[in-house]
Design an enzyme around this catalytic site. Structure first.
Site, PDB file in Angstrom:
ATOM      1  N   GLU A 176      13.779 -55.521 -19.242  1.00  0.00           N
ATOM      2  CA  GLU A 176      13.676 -56.111 -17.909  1.00  0.00           C
ATOM      3  C   GLU A 176      14.993 -56.111 -17.146  1.00  0.00           C
ATOM      4  O   GLU A 176      15.012 -56.413 -15.950  1.00  0.00           O
ATOM      5  CB  GLU A 176      13.118 -57.544 -17.986  1.00  0.00           C
ATOM      6  CG  GLU A 176      14.132 -58.639 -18.284  1.00  0.00           C
ATOM      7  CD  GLU A 176      14.417 -58.830 -19.760  1.00  0.00           C
ATOM      8  OE1 GLU A 176      14.967 -59.885 -20.127  1.00  0.00           O
ATOM      9  OE2 GLU A 176      14.095 -57.926 -20.555  1.00  0.00           O
ATOM     10  N   CYS A 229      14.601 -55.941 -24.127  1.00  0.00           N
ATOM     11  CA  CYS A 229      13.265 -56.340 -23.653  1.00  0.00           C
ATOM     12  C   CYS A 229      12.844 -55.606 -22.385  1.00  0.00           C
ATOM     13  O   CYS A 229      11.825 -55.935 -21.784  1.00  0.00           O
ATOM     14  CB  CYS A 229      13.223 -57.842 -23.415  1.00  0.00           C
ATOM     15  SG  CYS A 229      13.578 -58.792 -24.889  1.00  0.00           S
ATOM     16  N   ASN A 262      17.730 -53.138 -21.360  1.00  0.00           N
ATOM     17  CA  ASN A 262      18.110 -53.966 -22.509  1.00  0.00           C
ATOM     18  C   ASN A 262      17.026 -53.922 -23.578  1.00  0.00           C
ATOM     19  O   ASN A 262      16.103 -53.105 -23.521  1.00  0.00           O
ATOM     20  CB  ASN A 262      18.360 -55.408 -22.048  1.00  0.00           C
ATOM     21  CG  ASN A 262      17.104 -56.060 -21.511  1.00  0.00           C
ATOM     22  OD1 ASN A 262      16.317 -55.420 -20.814  1.00  0.00           O
ATOM     23  ND2 ASN A 262      16.889 -57.323 -21.822  1.00  0.00           N
TER      24      ASN A 262
END
Length: 788
Positions: A428, A426, A424
């Site tokens: 994670e 970010c 995604n």
């Protein structure tokens, strides 16, 4: 004589005793602050006909200006003063109105969803509200809550107080439970005590008429015009409702590829990425900020060199996309070639799209076959040269993000049901995704409809055999003239992240983890069912795997308060023990929920169904970082394996560590798993610069709060590797480096170590010059708002 203009417009003499009541309450039981000092310094700024609002703001600003390393408690003074003002604005007095009044007012103003409060005993829940918990907020925390989360009316006036917010969120998320009052109270207790916190979308939107609760979405684009533009529409809808986006473009054919049999007809991925860039800008997130889209590309794609330069300020602007966040999907074979100083072959996915479906040995076997195939388009580059270019860009711009395809897929608990194609925004979240599948819909003149695969061979009544996607209205099949032939989509999978974080500064014992983790797993599981989904595909995917992402924050504070040095043996052992407990109880809770509410649809044949957990697939080198042996675990893992086999699992994905910058500010702890930036820094706010001191800074914790820039980056990687053993998804992991310590070899060593230790990704590379301005302002402009 100084006169004061009251809120109702009346003018009267300044009554200092009224101010003294508030300043006394604001400074009570706080060390290192002085009521008289606050009053004297504030009164110096008073003038005739000052408003009560101005007096309040002057007192707050006076307290804020006094926040410093040796006097951090002024932050709590400012917070209390802010709260007293907020109470009067919302309630008309210093306190809380009844929960029933709060709901009726918010419903009347159209800010809270009608219909769920009736499922609860409002008298009972009102009696459980604890207004004193408001005093846990420091000033930046309460300002963040006010600016981003508390409900306001059409004129931007606040209509909600903190404990009402926590209780209404708890009620919204507990409304479908068998015992809604009991579960709502459990949710409220954990949230209001800052023991754990939901991610920003859940905090902001649970209870409201627009209850979009998910943080991020992950999708994939197929290699056809219909699919590419359907992807833009999907991204636009997801962005409209505030979602951060990660999107895989690896299937899109490269520059110089074939179109309809014509070589060199394709302009590649970059023009399509520019349109995605425009989508991010045009569809701003509820009018507050531009959309945020990370775009992923496999490292063997012919367009990879241009992709790396996507945000460069020089070069052809028609080949740039300055508002996207590029990320590379890096396979093991590439890094092996880097270490061998060997050549790397780039391919056109139009000719070898199956590479996107493969990983590990299957990928390597097929890749080598393509290398030997003389018929397909190829380009060659020295692997080390490509790696240097990536690392140079990483150092200069913090991008592209790196995500390791094989590490991600090797530890995928649902590998039987698909493949992980990207992460995604970010970096994670790691879940299966799939692009839409397109087929031909043939509508005949008599109104009947027939479907064919695009490349399916069809023989017309004229005895001409052609692919179904070449049929036109001039063709007749089985005596039926074709009216129109159109391409239609069968939905693929767009993954969803529903996030929350355990506050390690408060929850770091076996007993507390055992108490809090089950509550948060249940809360996140309820988010799935109560969420507003922007489209059908997203909802279907989330209901298919019931993915959640439970993470942690406050690690640096927890270590400092336990007097553990970052990167030490004690650090690695401490987080190993904590993450084991969190992983164990998260899995255990999901198994219990499966028995209570049913298993997720893809459970059969998953790794979970075989009793295989994240720790069972942990990286061998990561296992060596702590002394805990295979049979030296604190938890009954074998018993849990049998339980999962018998009960099933409620959730296909369970754990992920998100950035948490907003919610860690909210609860007054350190951000996610990161070391601190500095002991004191400034946060930029609508009100200006707000000084911030790390939590609970004192003589005992001073030496154990170490700046991220003073810690060996390899220690950050090793700590992440220890955590990763217990996590089924990933971690949003920033790497910090002082400019004077940076070199090609240093970067190479850091990122190859991350790969070798089994990490699935790294996020930003943050570099800092040796001379730092005393008024250091933490730059949060690059952070994903939704995963916070």
């Amino acid at each position: 004589m100084i006169t004061v203009v009251k809120r109702n417009g009346r003018i009267e003499p300044l009554d200092i005793t009224k101010i003294q009541k508030y300043t006394k309450d604001a400074t009570d039981n706080l060390e290192g602050v002085s009521q008289s000092e606050l009053e004297v310094d504030a009164r110096l700024q008073f003038r005739d006909k000052i408003t009560t609002e101005e007096i309040q703001q002057t007192l707050i600003k006076t307290a804020v200006d006094k926040i410093d390393i040796d006097t951090p408690n002024w932050s709590f003074v400012a917070s209390r003063l802010f709260l007293y003002d907020l109470y009067h604005k919302v309630s008309g007095f210093t306190g809380y109105r009844h929960l029933k009044e709060y709901f009726e007012n918010a419903e009347e103003k159209g800010r809270i969803l009608k219909g769920f409060k009736e499922k609860f005993d409002l008298e009972f829940l009102n009696s459980q509200i604890k207004p004193e918990r408001d005093f846990q907020f420091n000033y930046l925390g309460i300002k963040t809550l006010y600016d981003r989360y508390l409900l306001k009316d059409a004129n931007n006036n606040p209509i909600e107080l903190p404990q009402h917010m926590f209780m209404s969120i708890a009620m919204f998320l507990a409304q479908n439970e068998q015992e809604p009052n009991k579960i709502a109270l459990e949710f409220y207790e954990v949230l209001s005590k800052f023991e754990a916190m939901c991610a920003t979308p859940t905090l902001a939107n649970a209870r409201t008429t627009k209850h979009q609760l998910s943080s991020c979405y992950i999708g994939s684009t197929p290699d056809n015009i219909e699919g590419i533009f359907d992807s833009y529409k999907e991204m636009a809808l997801l962005s409209k409702y505030g979602g951060g986006i990660g999107w895989d473009f690896s299937l899109v054919r490269s520059i110089g590829s074939y179109i309809d049999g014509h070589k060199n007809a394709s302009a590649g991925t970059i023009p399509f990425l520019k349109i995605a860039n425009d989508v991010a800008i045009a569809v701003d997130q509820l009018g507050t900020r531009k959309g945020a889209i990370a775009v992923y590309l496999e490292i063997w794609h012919i367009d990879v060199m241009e992709f790396i330069d996507l945000r460069k300020n020089s070069g052809d602007e028609r080949r740039r996309a300055h508002d996207l966040f590029p990320a590379l999907w890096v396979c093991d074979l590439f890094l092996k070639r880097v270490l061998e100083d060997a050549m790397w072959t780039l391919f056109d996915p139009y000719e070898c799209k199956d590479l996107t479906e493969l990983y590990g040995q299957d990928f390597e076997k097929r890749y080598l076959e393509y290398e030997k195939d003389p018929k397909i388009i190829k380009e060659y580059i020295n692997a080390k040269d490509l790696w240097k270019k990536i690392l140079m860009n990483y150092f200069e711009a913090g991008l592209p993000f790196l995500a390791f395809k094989d590490n991600a897929n090797r530890c995928n608990p649902n590998a039987h049901a698909g493949i992980i194609r990207s992460s995604n925004l970010c970096t994670e979240i790691f879940q299966n995704t799939a692009p839409n599948h397109y087929y031909m819909q043939i509508e005949y003149t008599d109104g009947t409809i027939e479907f064919f695969e695009e490349k399916e061979l069809v023989t017309t009544d004229s005895n001409i055999t052609k692919c179904a996607n070449k049929l036109t209205s001039t063709d007749i099949l089985k005596g039926k003239p074709i009216y129109i032939a159109t391409k239609v989509a069968k939905d693929g999978q767009t993954a969803v992240c529903n996030l929350a974080s355990i506050n390690l500064s408060k929850i770091n014992t076996e007993e507390d983890i055992k108490r809090v983790v089950p509550i948060m797993v249940r809360l996140l599981d309820n988010v799935i069912d109560l969420n507003f989904y922007p489209n059908r595909k997203v909802k279907a995917t989330n209901l298919q795997n019931r993915a959640i992402g439970l993470g942690v924050m406050g690690e640096a504070q927890m270590l400092a308060e336990h007097q553990i040095a970052w990167g030490s043996k004690e650090h690695l052992e401490k987080i190993d023990a904590l993450m084991e407990q969190i992983s164990y109880h998260a899995i255990d809770t999901s198994a219990n929920l499966a028995k209570e509410k049913g298993v997720y649809k893809d459970f059969e044949n998953s790794e979970w169904s075989k009793g295989i957990f994240p720790i069972d697939k942990a990286n061998n080198e990561a296992l060596k970082l702590t002394e805990k042996g295979l049979f030296n675990h604190a938890c009954d893992w074998q018993g849990l394996r049998e339980k999962v086999k018998a009960n099933g699992m409620r959730n296909g994905y369970l754990m992920a560590i998100a950035p948490t910058s907003s919610i860690s500010i909210l609860v007054g702890t350190t951000q996610t798993i990161e070391p601190i930036y500095k002991k004191k820094w400034f946060e930029e706010n609508l009100s200006g610069l707000i000084p911030v001191v790390v939590p609970n800074l004192n003589v005992e914790t001073w030496n154990f709060y170490t700046s991220a820039y003073d810690i060996d980056a390899k220690d950050l990687i090793k700590a992440a590797a220890v955590r990763q053993k217990w996590i089924d998804q990933g971690q949003s992991l920033n790497v910090f480096l002082r400019i004077e310590n940076a070199s090609g070899k240093t970067l190479h060593d850091i990122y190859t170590l991350a790969w070798k230790l089994g990490l699935k990704s790294t996020y930003y590379l943050r570099s800092e010059s040796p001379s730092i301005d005393e008024k250091s302002v933490l730059d949060r402009s690059v952070e994903c708002f939704n995963c916070q």
